[in-house]
Motif scaffolding. Structure first.
Motif, short mmCIF file in Angstrom:
data_model
loop_
_atom_site.label_atom_id
_atom_site.label_comp_id
_atom_site.label_asym_id
_atom_site.label_seq_id
_atom_site.Cartn_x
_atom_site.Cartn_y
_atom_site.Cartn_z
N ALA A 1 -8.13 -5.80 -7.86
CA ALA A 1 -7.73 -4.53 -7.24
C ALA A 1 -8.94 -3.65 -6.93
CB ALA A 1 -6.77 -3.78 -8.17
N SER A 2 -8.80 -2.81 -5.91
CA SER A 2 -9.91 -1.94 -5.49
C SER A 2 -10.12 -0.80 -6.50
CB SER A 2 -9.61 -1.34 -4.12
OG SER A 2 -8.53 -0.43 -4.25
N PHE B 1 2.25 3.59 -2.23
CA PHE B 1 2.33 3.91 -3.65
C PHE B 1 3.39 4.96 -3.97
CE2 PHE B 1 -1.61 1.66 -3.40
CZ PHE B 1 -1.63 0.94 -4.59
N PHE C 1 -3.68 1.43 -11.91
CA PHE C 1 -3.22 0.06 -11.62
C PHE C 1 -4.42 -0.88 -11.75
CE2 PHE C 1 -0.66 2.90 -8.91
CZ PHE C 1 0.57 2.65 -9.47
N GLY C 2 -4.17 -2.15 -11.53
CA GLY C 2 -5.28 -3.10 -11.52
C GLY C 2 -5.91 -3.30 -12.89
N ILE D 1 0.06 -3.42 -4.27
CA ILE D 1 -1.40 -3.39 -4.44
C ILE D 1 -2.10 -4.43 -3.55
CG2 ILE D 1 -3.29 -3.79 -6.09
CD1 ILE D 1 -1.32 -2.76 -8.29
N HIS D 2 -1.55 -5.63 -3.51
CA HIS D 2 -2.31 -6.74 -2.93
C HIS D 2 -1.82 -7.26 -1.57
CE1 HIS D 2 -4.62 -7.22 -6.63
NE2 HIS D 2 -3.49 -7.16 -7.31
N ASP E 1 -10.16 2.37 -5.90
CA ASP E 1 -9.18 3.44 -5.64
C ASP E 1 -7.90 3.20 -6.42
OD1 ASP E 1 -10.92 4.57 -3.97
OD2 ASP E 1 -9.83 4.14 -2.10
N VAL E 2 -7.45 1.96 -6.35
CA VAL E 2 -6.20 1.59 -7.00
C VAL E 2 -6.35 1.65 -8.51
CG1 VAL E 2 -4.70 -0.41 -7.38
CG2 VAL E 2 -5.36 0.22 -5.06
N ARG E 3 -7.51 1.24 -9.00
CA ARG E 3 -7.75 1.28 -10.45
C ARG E 3 -7.77 2.71 -10.97
NH1 ARG E 3 -10.77 -3.69 -12.49
NH2 ARG E 3 -10.77 -5.00 -10.65
N ASN F 1 0.78 -1.24 0.00
CA ASN F 1 0.00 0.00 0.00
C ASN F 1 0.82 1.30 0.00
OD1 ASN F 1 -2.66 0.79 -0.28
ND2 ASN F 1 -2.80 1.40 1.86
N ASN G 1 3.96 7.39 -9.61
CA ASN G 1 4.38 6.13 -10.27
C ASN G 1 4.58 6.26 -11.77
OD1 ASN G 1 4.07 2.87 -10.59
ND2 ASN G 1 4.77 3.58 -8.61
#
Lengths: 142, 115
Positions: free
Chosen positions: A99-100, A18, A108-109, A58-59, A102-104, A16, B55
């Motif tokens: 992935a959640s 980032f 990401f994800g 992420i995971h 938020d992360v997407r 987590n 990132n």
């Protein structure tokens, strides 16, 4: 694994986080370039390391990314403490992701991480245990 | 084509690494999905995106991209610009939409992909 390694480096990856994400793979790329590996090999190793690093961020809760360069091969090992993967076959499919939102939103994800890793490596192995963690080993021959 | 020419023709704002603009551009790529970029963008490409978090710099460094264009007037945080400066990645911004930027670059002769 060949004991006569030329280079070995390990990085602790924090789940987590980032902001730090990508730092380990950038360092790995720099070192591989320094020892004079050709640019296609460096690129494949960098992409594999990046995707493995991001998967931990992420995971997982935390993990370790270890790169070992031996004569003729690079091994990238990503070991994490995390939820594990319920269905590896599904996880290997392009576009599938857990992935959640938020992360997407951060891009990401995309469900491309594991497929990218497999595509970039010559040998790809994944072991996972639910509630314990996941171990991905990638080998690139040069 | 040099990065400099793209900056001038598209009227881009140069946020970082003004000294790196004489680099040759090998092609263009656009996506906001980072893994997609990792899989398909090539060395020396310009990457057009609306992502602006830290990132994206790592992605550009790992792929050795020539620049990142952050489109649609998206604001970029100072910490991201600082990182880009440290890593030598030119960050260019524009208020134009992604579609327009890609279209203009394509017309200038910057095609996708190949190194």
């Amino acid at each position: 694994m060949n004991k006569n390694f030329l280079l070995k480096m390990s990085f602790d990856i924090e789940g987590n986080n980032f902001n730090a994400a990508g730092a380990a793979s950038s360092e790995i790329k720099r070192k591989l370039k320094q020892i004079g590996l050709n640019s296609d090999v460096v690129r494949r190793a960098a992409v594999s390391a990046y995707e493995a690093e991001m998967n931990i961020v992420i995971h997982a809760y935390k993990g370790v990314l270890t790169v070992t360069v031996s004569p003729g091969e690079i091994n990238i090992l990503a070991e994490d403490e995390g939820p594990g993967i319920a269905d590896i076959e599904l996880a290997m499919k392009e576009g599938y992701s857990t992935a959640s939102d938020d992360v997407r939103e951060m891009g990401f994800g995309a469900g491309m991480g594991l497929p990218n890793m497999k595509k970039c490596s010559d040998k790809f192995e994944i072991k996972t245990e639910l509630g314990v963690g996941t171990k991905v080993s990638m080998t690139i021959y040069y | 084509m040099k990065l400099n020419e793209v900056v001038q023709r598209l009227n881009l704002e140069v946020k970082t690494c003004k000294e790196n603009l004489d680099r040759e551009v090998t092609g263009g790529y656009s996506s906001d999905l980072l893994s997609w970029v990792m899989a398909h963008a090539n060395e020396g490409n310009i990457w057009v995106t609306v992502q602006s978090h830290q990132n994206i710099i790592a992605v550009a460094v790992l792929l050795n991209l020539s620049a990142i264009i952050i489109a649609e007037g998206v604001e970029v945080e100072d910490s991201v610009l600082q990182k880009a400066e440290e890593e030598g990645i030119p960050v260019l911004t524009s208020s134009a939409p992604v579609y327009q930027i890609c279209g203009e670059m394509y017309q200038m002769g910057i095609k996708e992909g190949e190194v």
